[in-house]
Design an enzyme around this catalytic site. Sequence first.
Site, PDB file in Angstrom:
ATOM      1  N   MET A  21       0.853  -1.193   0.000  1.00 38.31           N
ATOM      2  CA  MET A  21       0.000   0.000   0.000  1.00 38.31           C
ATOM      3  C   MET A  21       0.886   1.239   0.000  1.00 38.31           C
ATOM      4  O   MET A  21       1.707   1.426   0.899  1.00 38.31           O
ATOM      5  CB  MET A  21      -0.936   0.008   1.220  1.00 38.31           C
ATOM      6  CG  MET A  21      -2.039  -1.014   1.165  1.00 38.31           C
ATOM      7  SD  MET A  21      -3.178  -0.880   2.578  1.00 38.31           S
ATOM      8  CE  MET A  21      -2.202  -1.690   3.862  1.00 38.31           C
ATOM      9  N   CYS A 119      -1.568  -2.554 -10.410  1.00 38.92           N
ATOM     10  CA  CYS A 119      -2.077  -1.232 -10.034  1.00 38.92           C
ATOM     11  C   CYS A 119      -2.476  -0.433 -11.268  1.00 38.92           C
ATOM     12  O   CYS A 119      -1.677  -0.253 -12.189  1.00 38.92           O
ATOM     13  CB  CYS A 119      -1.030  -0.469  -9.237  1.00 38.92           C
ATOM     14  SG  CYS A 119      -1.634   1.129  -8.634  1.00 38.92           S
ATOM     15  N   HIS A 186      -5.295  -9.689  -7.481  1.00 38.35           N
ATOM     16  CA  HIS A 186      -6.335  -8.775  -7.016  1.00 38.35           C
ATOM     17  C   HIS A 186      -7.592  -9.132  -7.806  1.00 38.35           C
ATOM     18  O   HIS A 186      -7.609  -9.022  -9.036  1.00 38.35           O
ATOM     19  CB  HIS A 186      -5.918  -7.333  -7.274  1.00 38.35           C
ATOM     20  CG  HIS A 186      -6.852  -6.326  -6.707  1.00 38.35           C
ATOM     21  ND1 HIS A 186      -6.492  -5.026  -6.465  1.00 38.35           N
ATOM     22  CD2 HIS A 186      -8.153  -6.418  -6.315  1.00 38.35           C
ATOM     23  CE1 HIS A 186      -7.528  -4.356  -5.971  1.00 38.35           C
ATOM     24  NE2 HIS A 186      -8.545  -5.191  -5.877  1.00 38.35           N
ATOM     25  N   ASN A 217      -6.562 -11.632  -3.151  1.00 34.78           N
ATOM     26  CA  ASN A 217      -6.594 -10.264  -2.640  1.00 34.78           C
ATOM     27  C   ASN A 217      -7.921  -9.606  -3.004  1.00 34.78           C
ATOM     28  O   ASN A 217      -8.321  -9.628  -4.162  1.00 34.78           O
ATOM     29  CB  ASN A 217      -5.416  -9.474  -3.232  1.00 34.78           C
ATOM     30  CG  ASN A 217      -5.432  -8.007  -2.849  1.00 34.78           C
ATOM     31  OD1 ASN A 217      -5.102  -7.149  -3.659  1.00 34.78           O
ATOM     32  ND2 ASN A 217      -5.804  -7.684  -1.630  1.00 34.78           N
ATOM     33  N   GLY A 218      -8.599  -9.061  -1.981  1.00 34.05           N
ATOM     34  CA  GLY A 218      -9.834  -8.332  -2.240  1.00 34.05           C
ATOM     35  C   GLY A 218     -10.897  -8.555  -1.183  1.00 34.05           C
ATOM     36  O   GLY A 218     -11.207  -9.691  -0.840  1.00 34.05           O
TER      37      GLY A 218
END
Length: 335
Positions: A21, A119, A186, A217-218
Site C-alpha cells: 500500500m 495497479c 487482485h 486479494n480483495g
Amino acid sequence: YQRRVRGTEIDYRNKVILAPMVRVGTLPFRILALKFGADIVYSEEIIDKKLCATTRVVNETLGTIDYVSTKNNKDVVWRTCPLDTPTVVQIGTATAEWAQKAAMHIYADCDAIDVNMGCPKHFSVHGGMGSMLLSDPERIKQILSTLVRVIDKPITCKIRILESMQDTIDLVKIIEQTGVKAIGVHARYIPQRPRDPAHLHLLKQIKDAVSIPVIANGDIFSYKDIEKVREISGCSSVMVARGALWNPSIFSPISFNKDSVLKSYLEEAVKWDNHFGHTKYTMVRSYQNESKNPIYPFIVKARKNEHLLDAFKDVPNIDFKVPVQENKDEFEVYA
C-alpha cells in the site's frame, strides 16, 4: 546490522499477508502487522529508477538500514530492520533491465522481490508499469525470467483479472513458467476500483490452472473474512489491504480497540522516525470513515509524529509479549 543472507525459502502457502500500500506500507506499519500475526509483509510499491537513485546507509542511531535518496541525501525511500521479516519489496518497473538494476540494488536487505503488475493508478501505469504490463505477456516474461535468473531470493508478482478468463489463465501459466514462487491476484478487473465488489469466486479457476501458490486479494475487512475468502477463492493464502489499513489488528483472532491499535502504530512511527507525511496519510486514511471520532480533528491538525501520538495519550495501550523464539516474526499479543 548484517545484510540478510538467503535462508529457508518463503513458503507462500497458507499465509495471511499484508498487501503493498503506497505511503502506508512503511517500516512501522509492517512491524505492527507482524506483531498482530501477519505471516509476510509487503512494502509499498517503489519505482525502479527511484530505488536505484538511493544510497544504502547504516543508521546506527535507529538500528536500521536506510535507502536514502541521492537527490538530497535526506529522504528515506525504504527503511528496514531485523524485526522486519519476512518482508517483500514491491518494485514498479516496465523493463527487465531496470527491474534487474533495482532488485540487485536492494535484494540483500529484504526476503523477496515482487513486481507490481496490477495497479491501475497513474503513478504506476505511466511509462508502462503496473496494470499496463498485463497487455504485454512477452514483457512480463522477460522481466520475471530475468529476476528469477539473477536474484537468489523468491520472486513474485501481483496481477489483476483480465476481461477474458482464458486470457487470465494463459497469463498465469506464462508467469509460472518464469520460475516465480507465487502470484498475487487482485480479484478485480483493471478498470474497477475498491468500491466495486471483488470477484473472488473467479480465483478458483486461476488457482487450479497453476501449481504455484495463488494469493487471493480483495474485500477482507475482518479476521472472519480471511477464512471466508479462502473458501470462496480456493486459495490457501490471502492478502489484506484496506482491512489492515482500517485496523492493523485484523491479522489477530483477538479483538482489539481500534484507537489502541493505531496508538501502537504511532508509537512505532515515532520509534522508527517514520516520514511524517506517510504517518499522517496512514492515520487520515484509517479514520476517513470516522470523522466524528473525537480524535480525528487532532489527526488533521497534527504537524509531526509526536503531535499525533499526543492525541492518543488517554487511549489504553496494548502490551506485546516479547517473542520467546529466535524467529522475530513470532509475536503474541494480549489486551
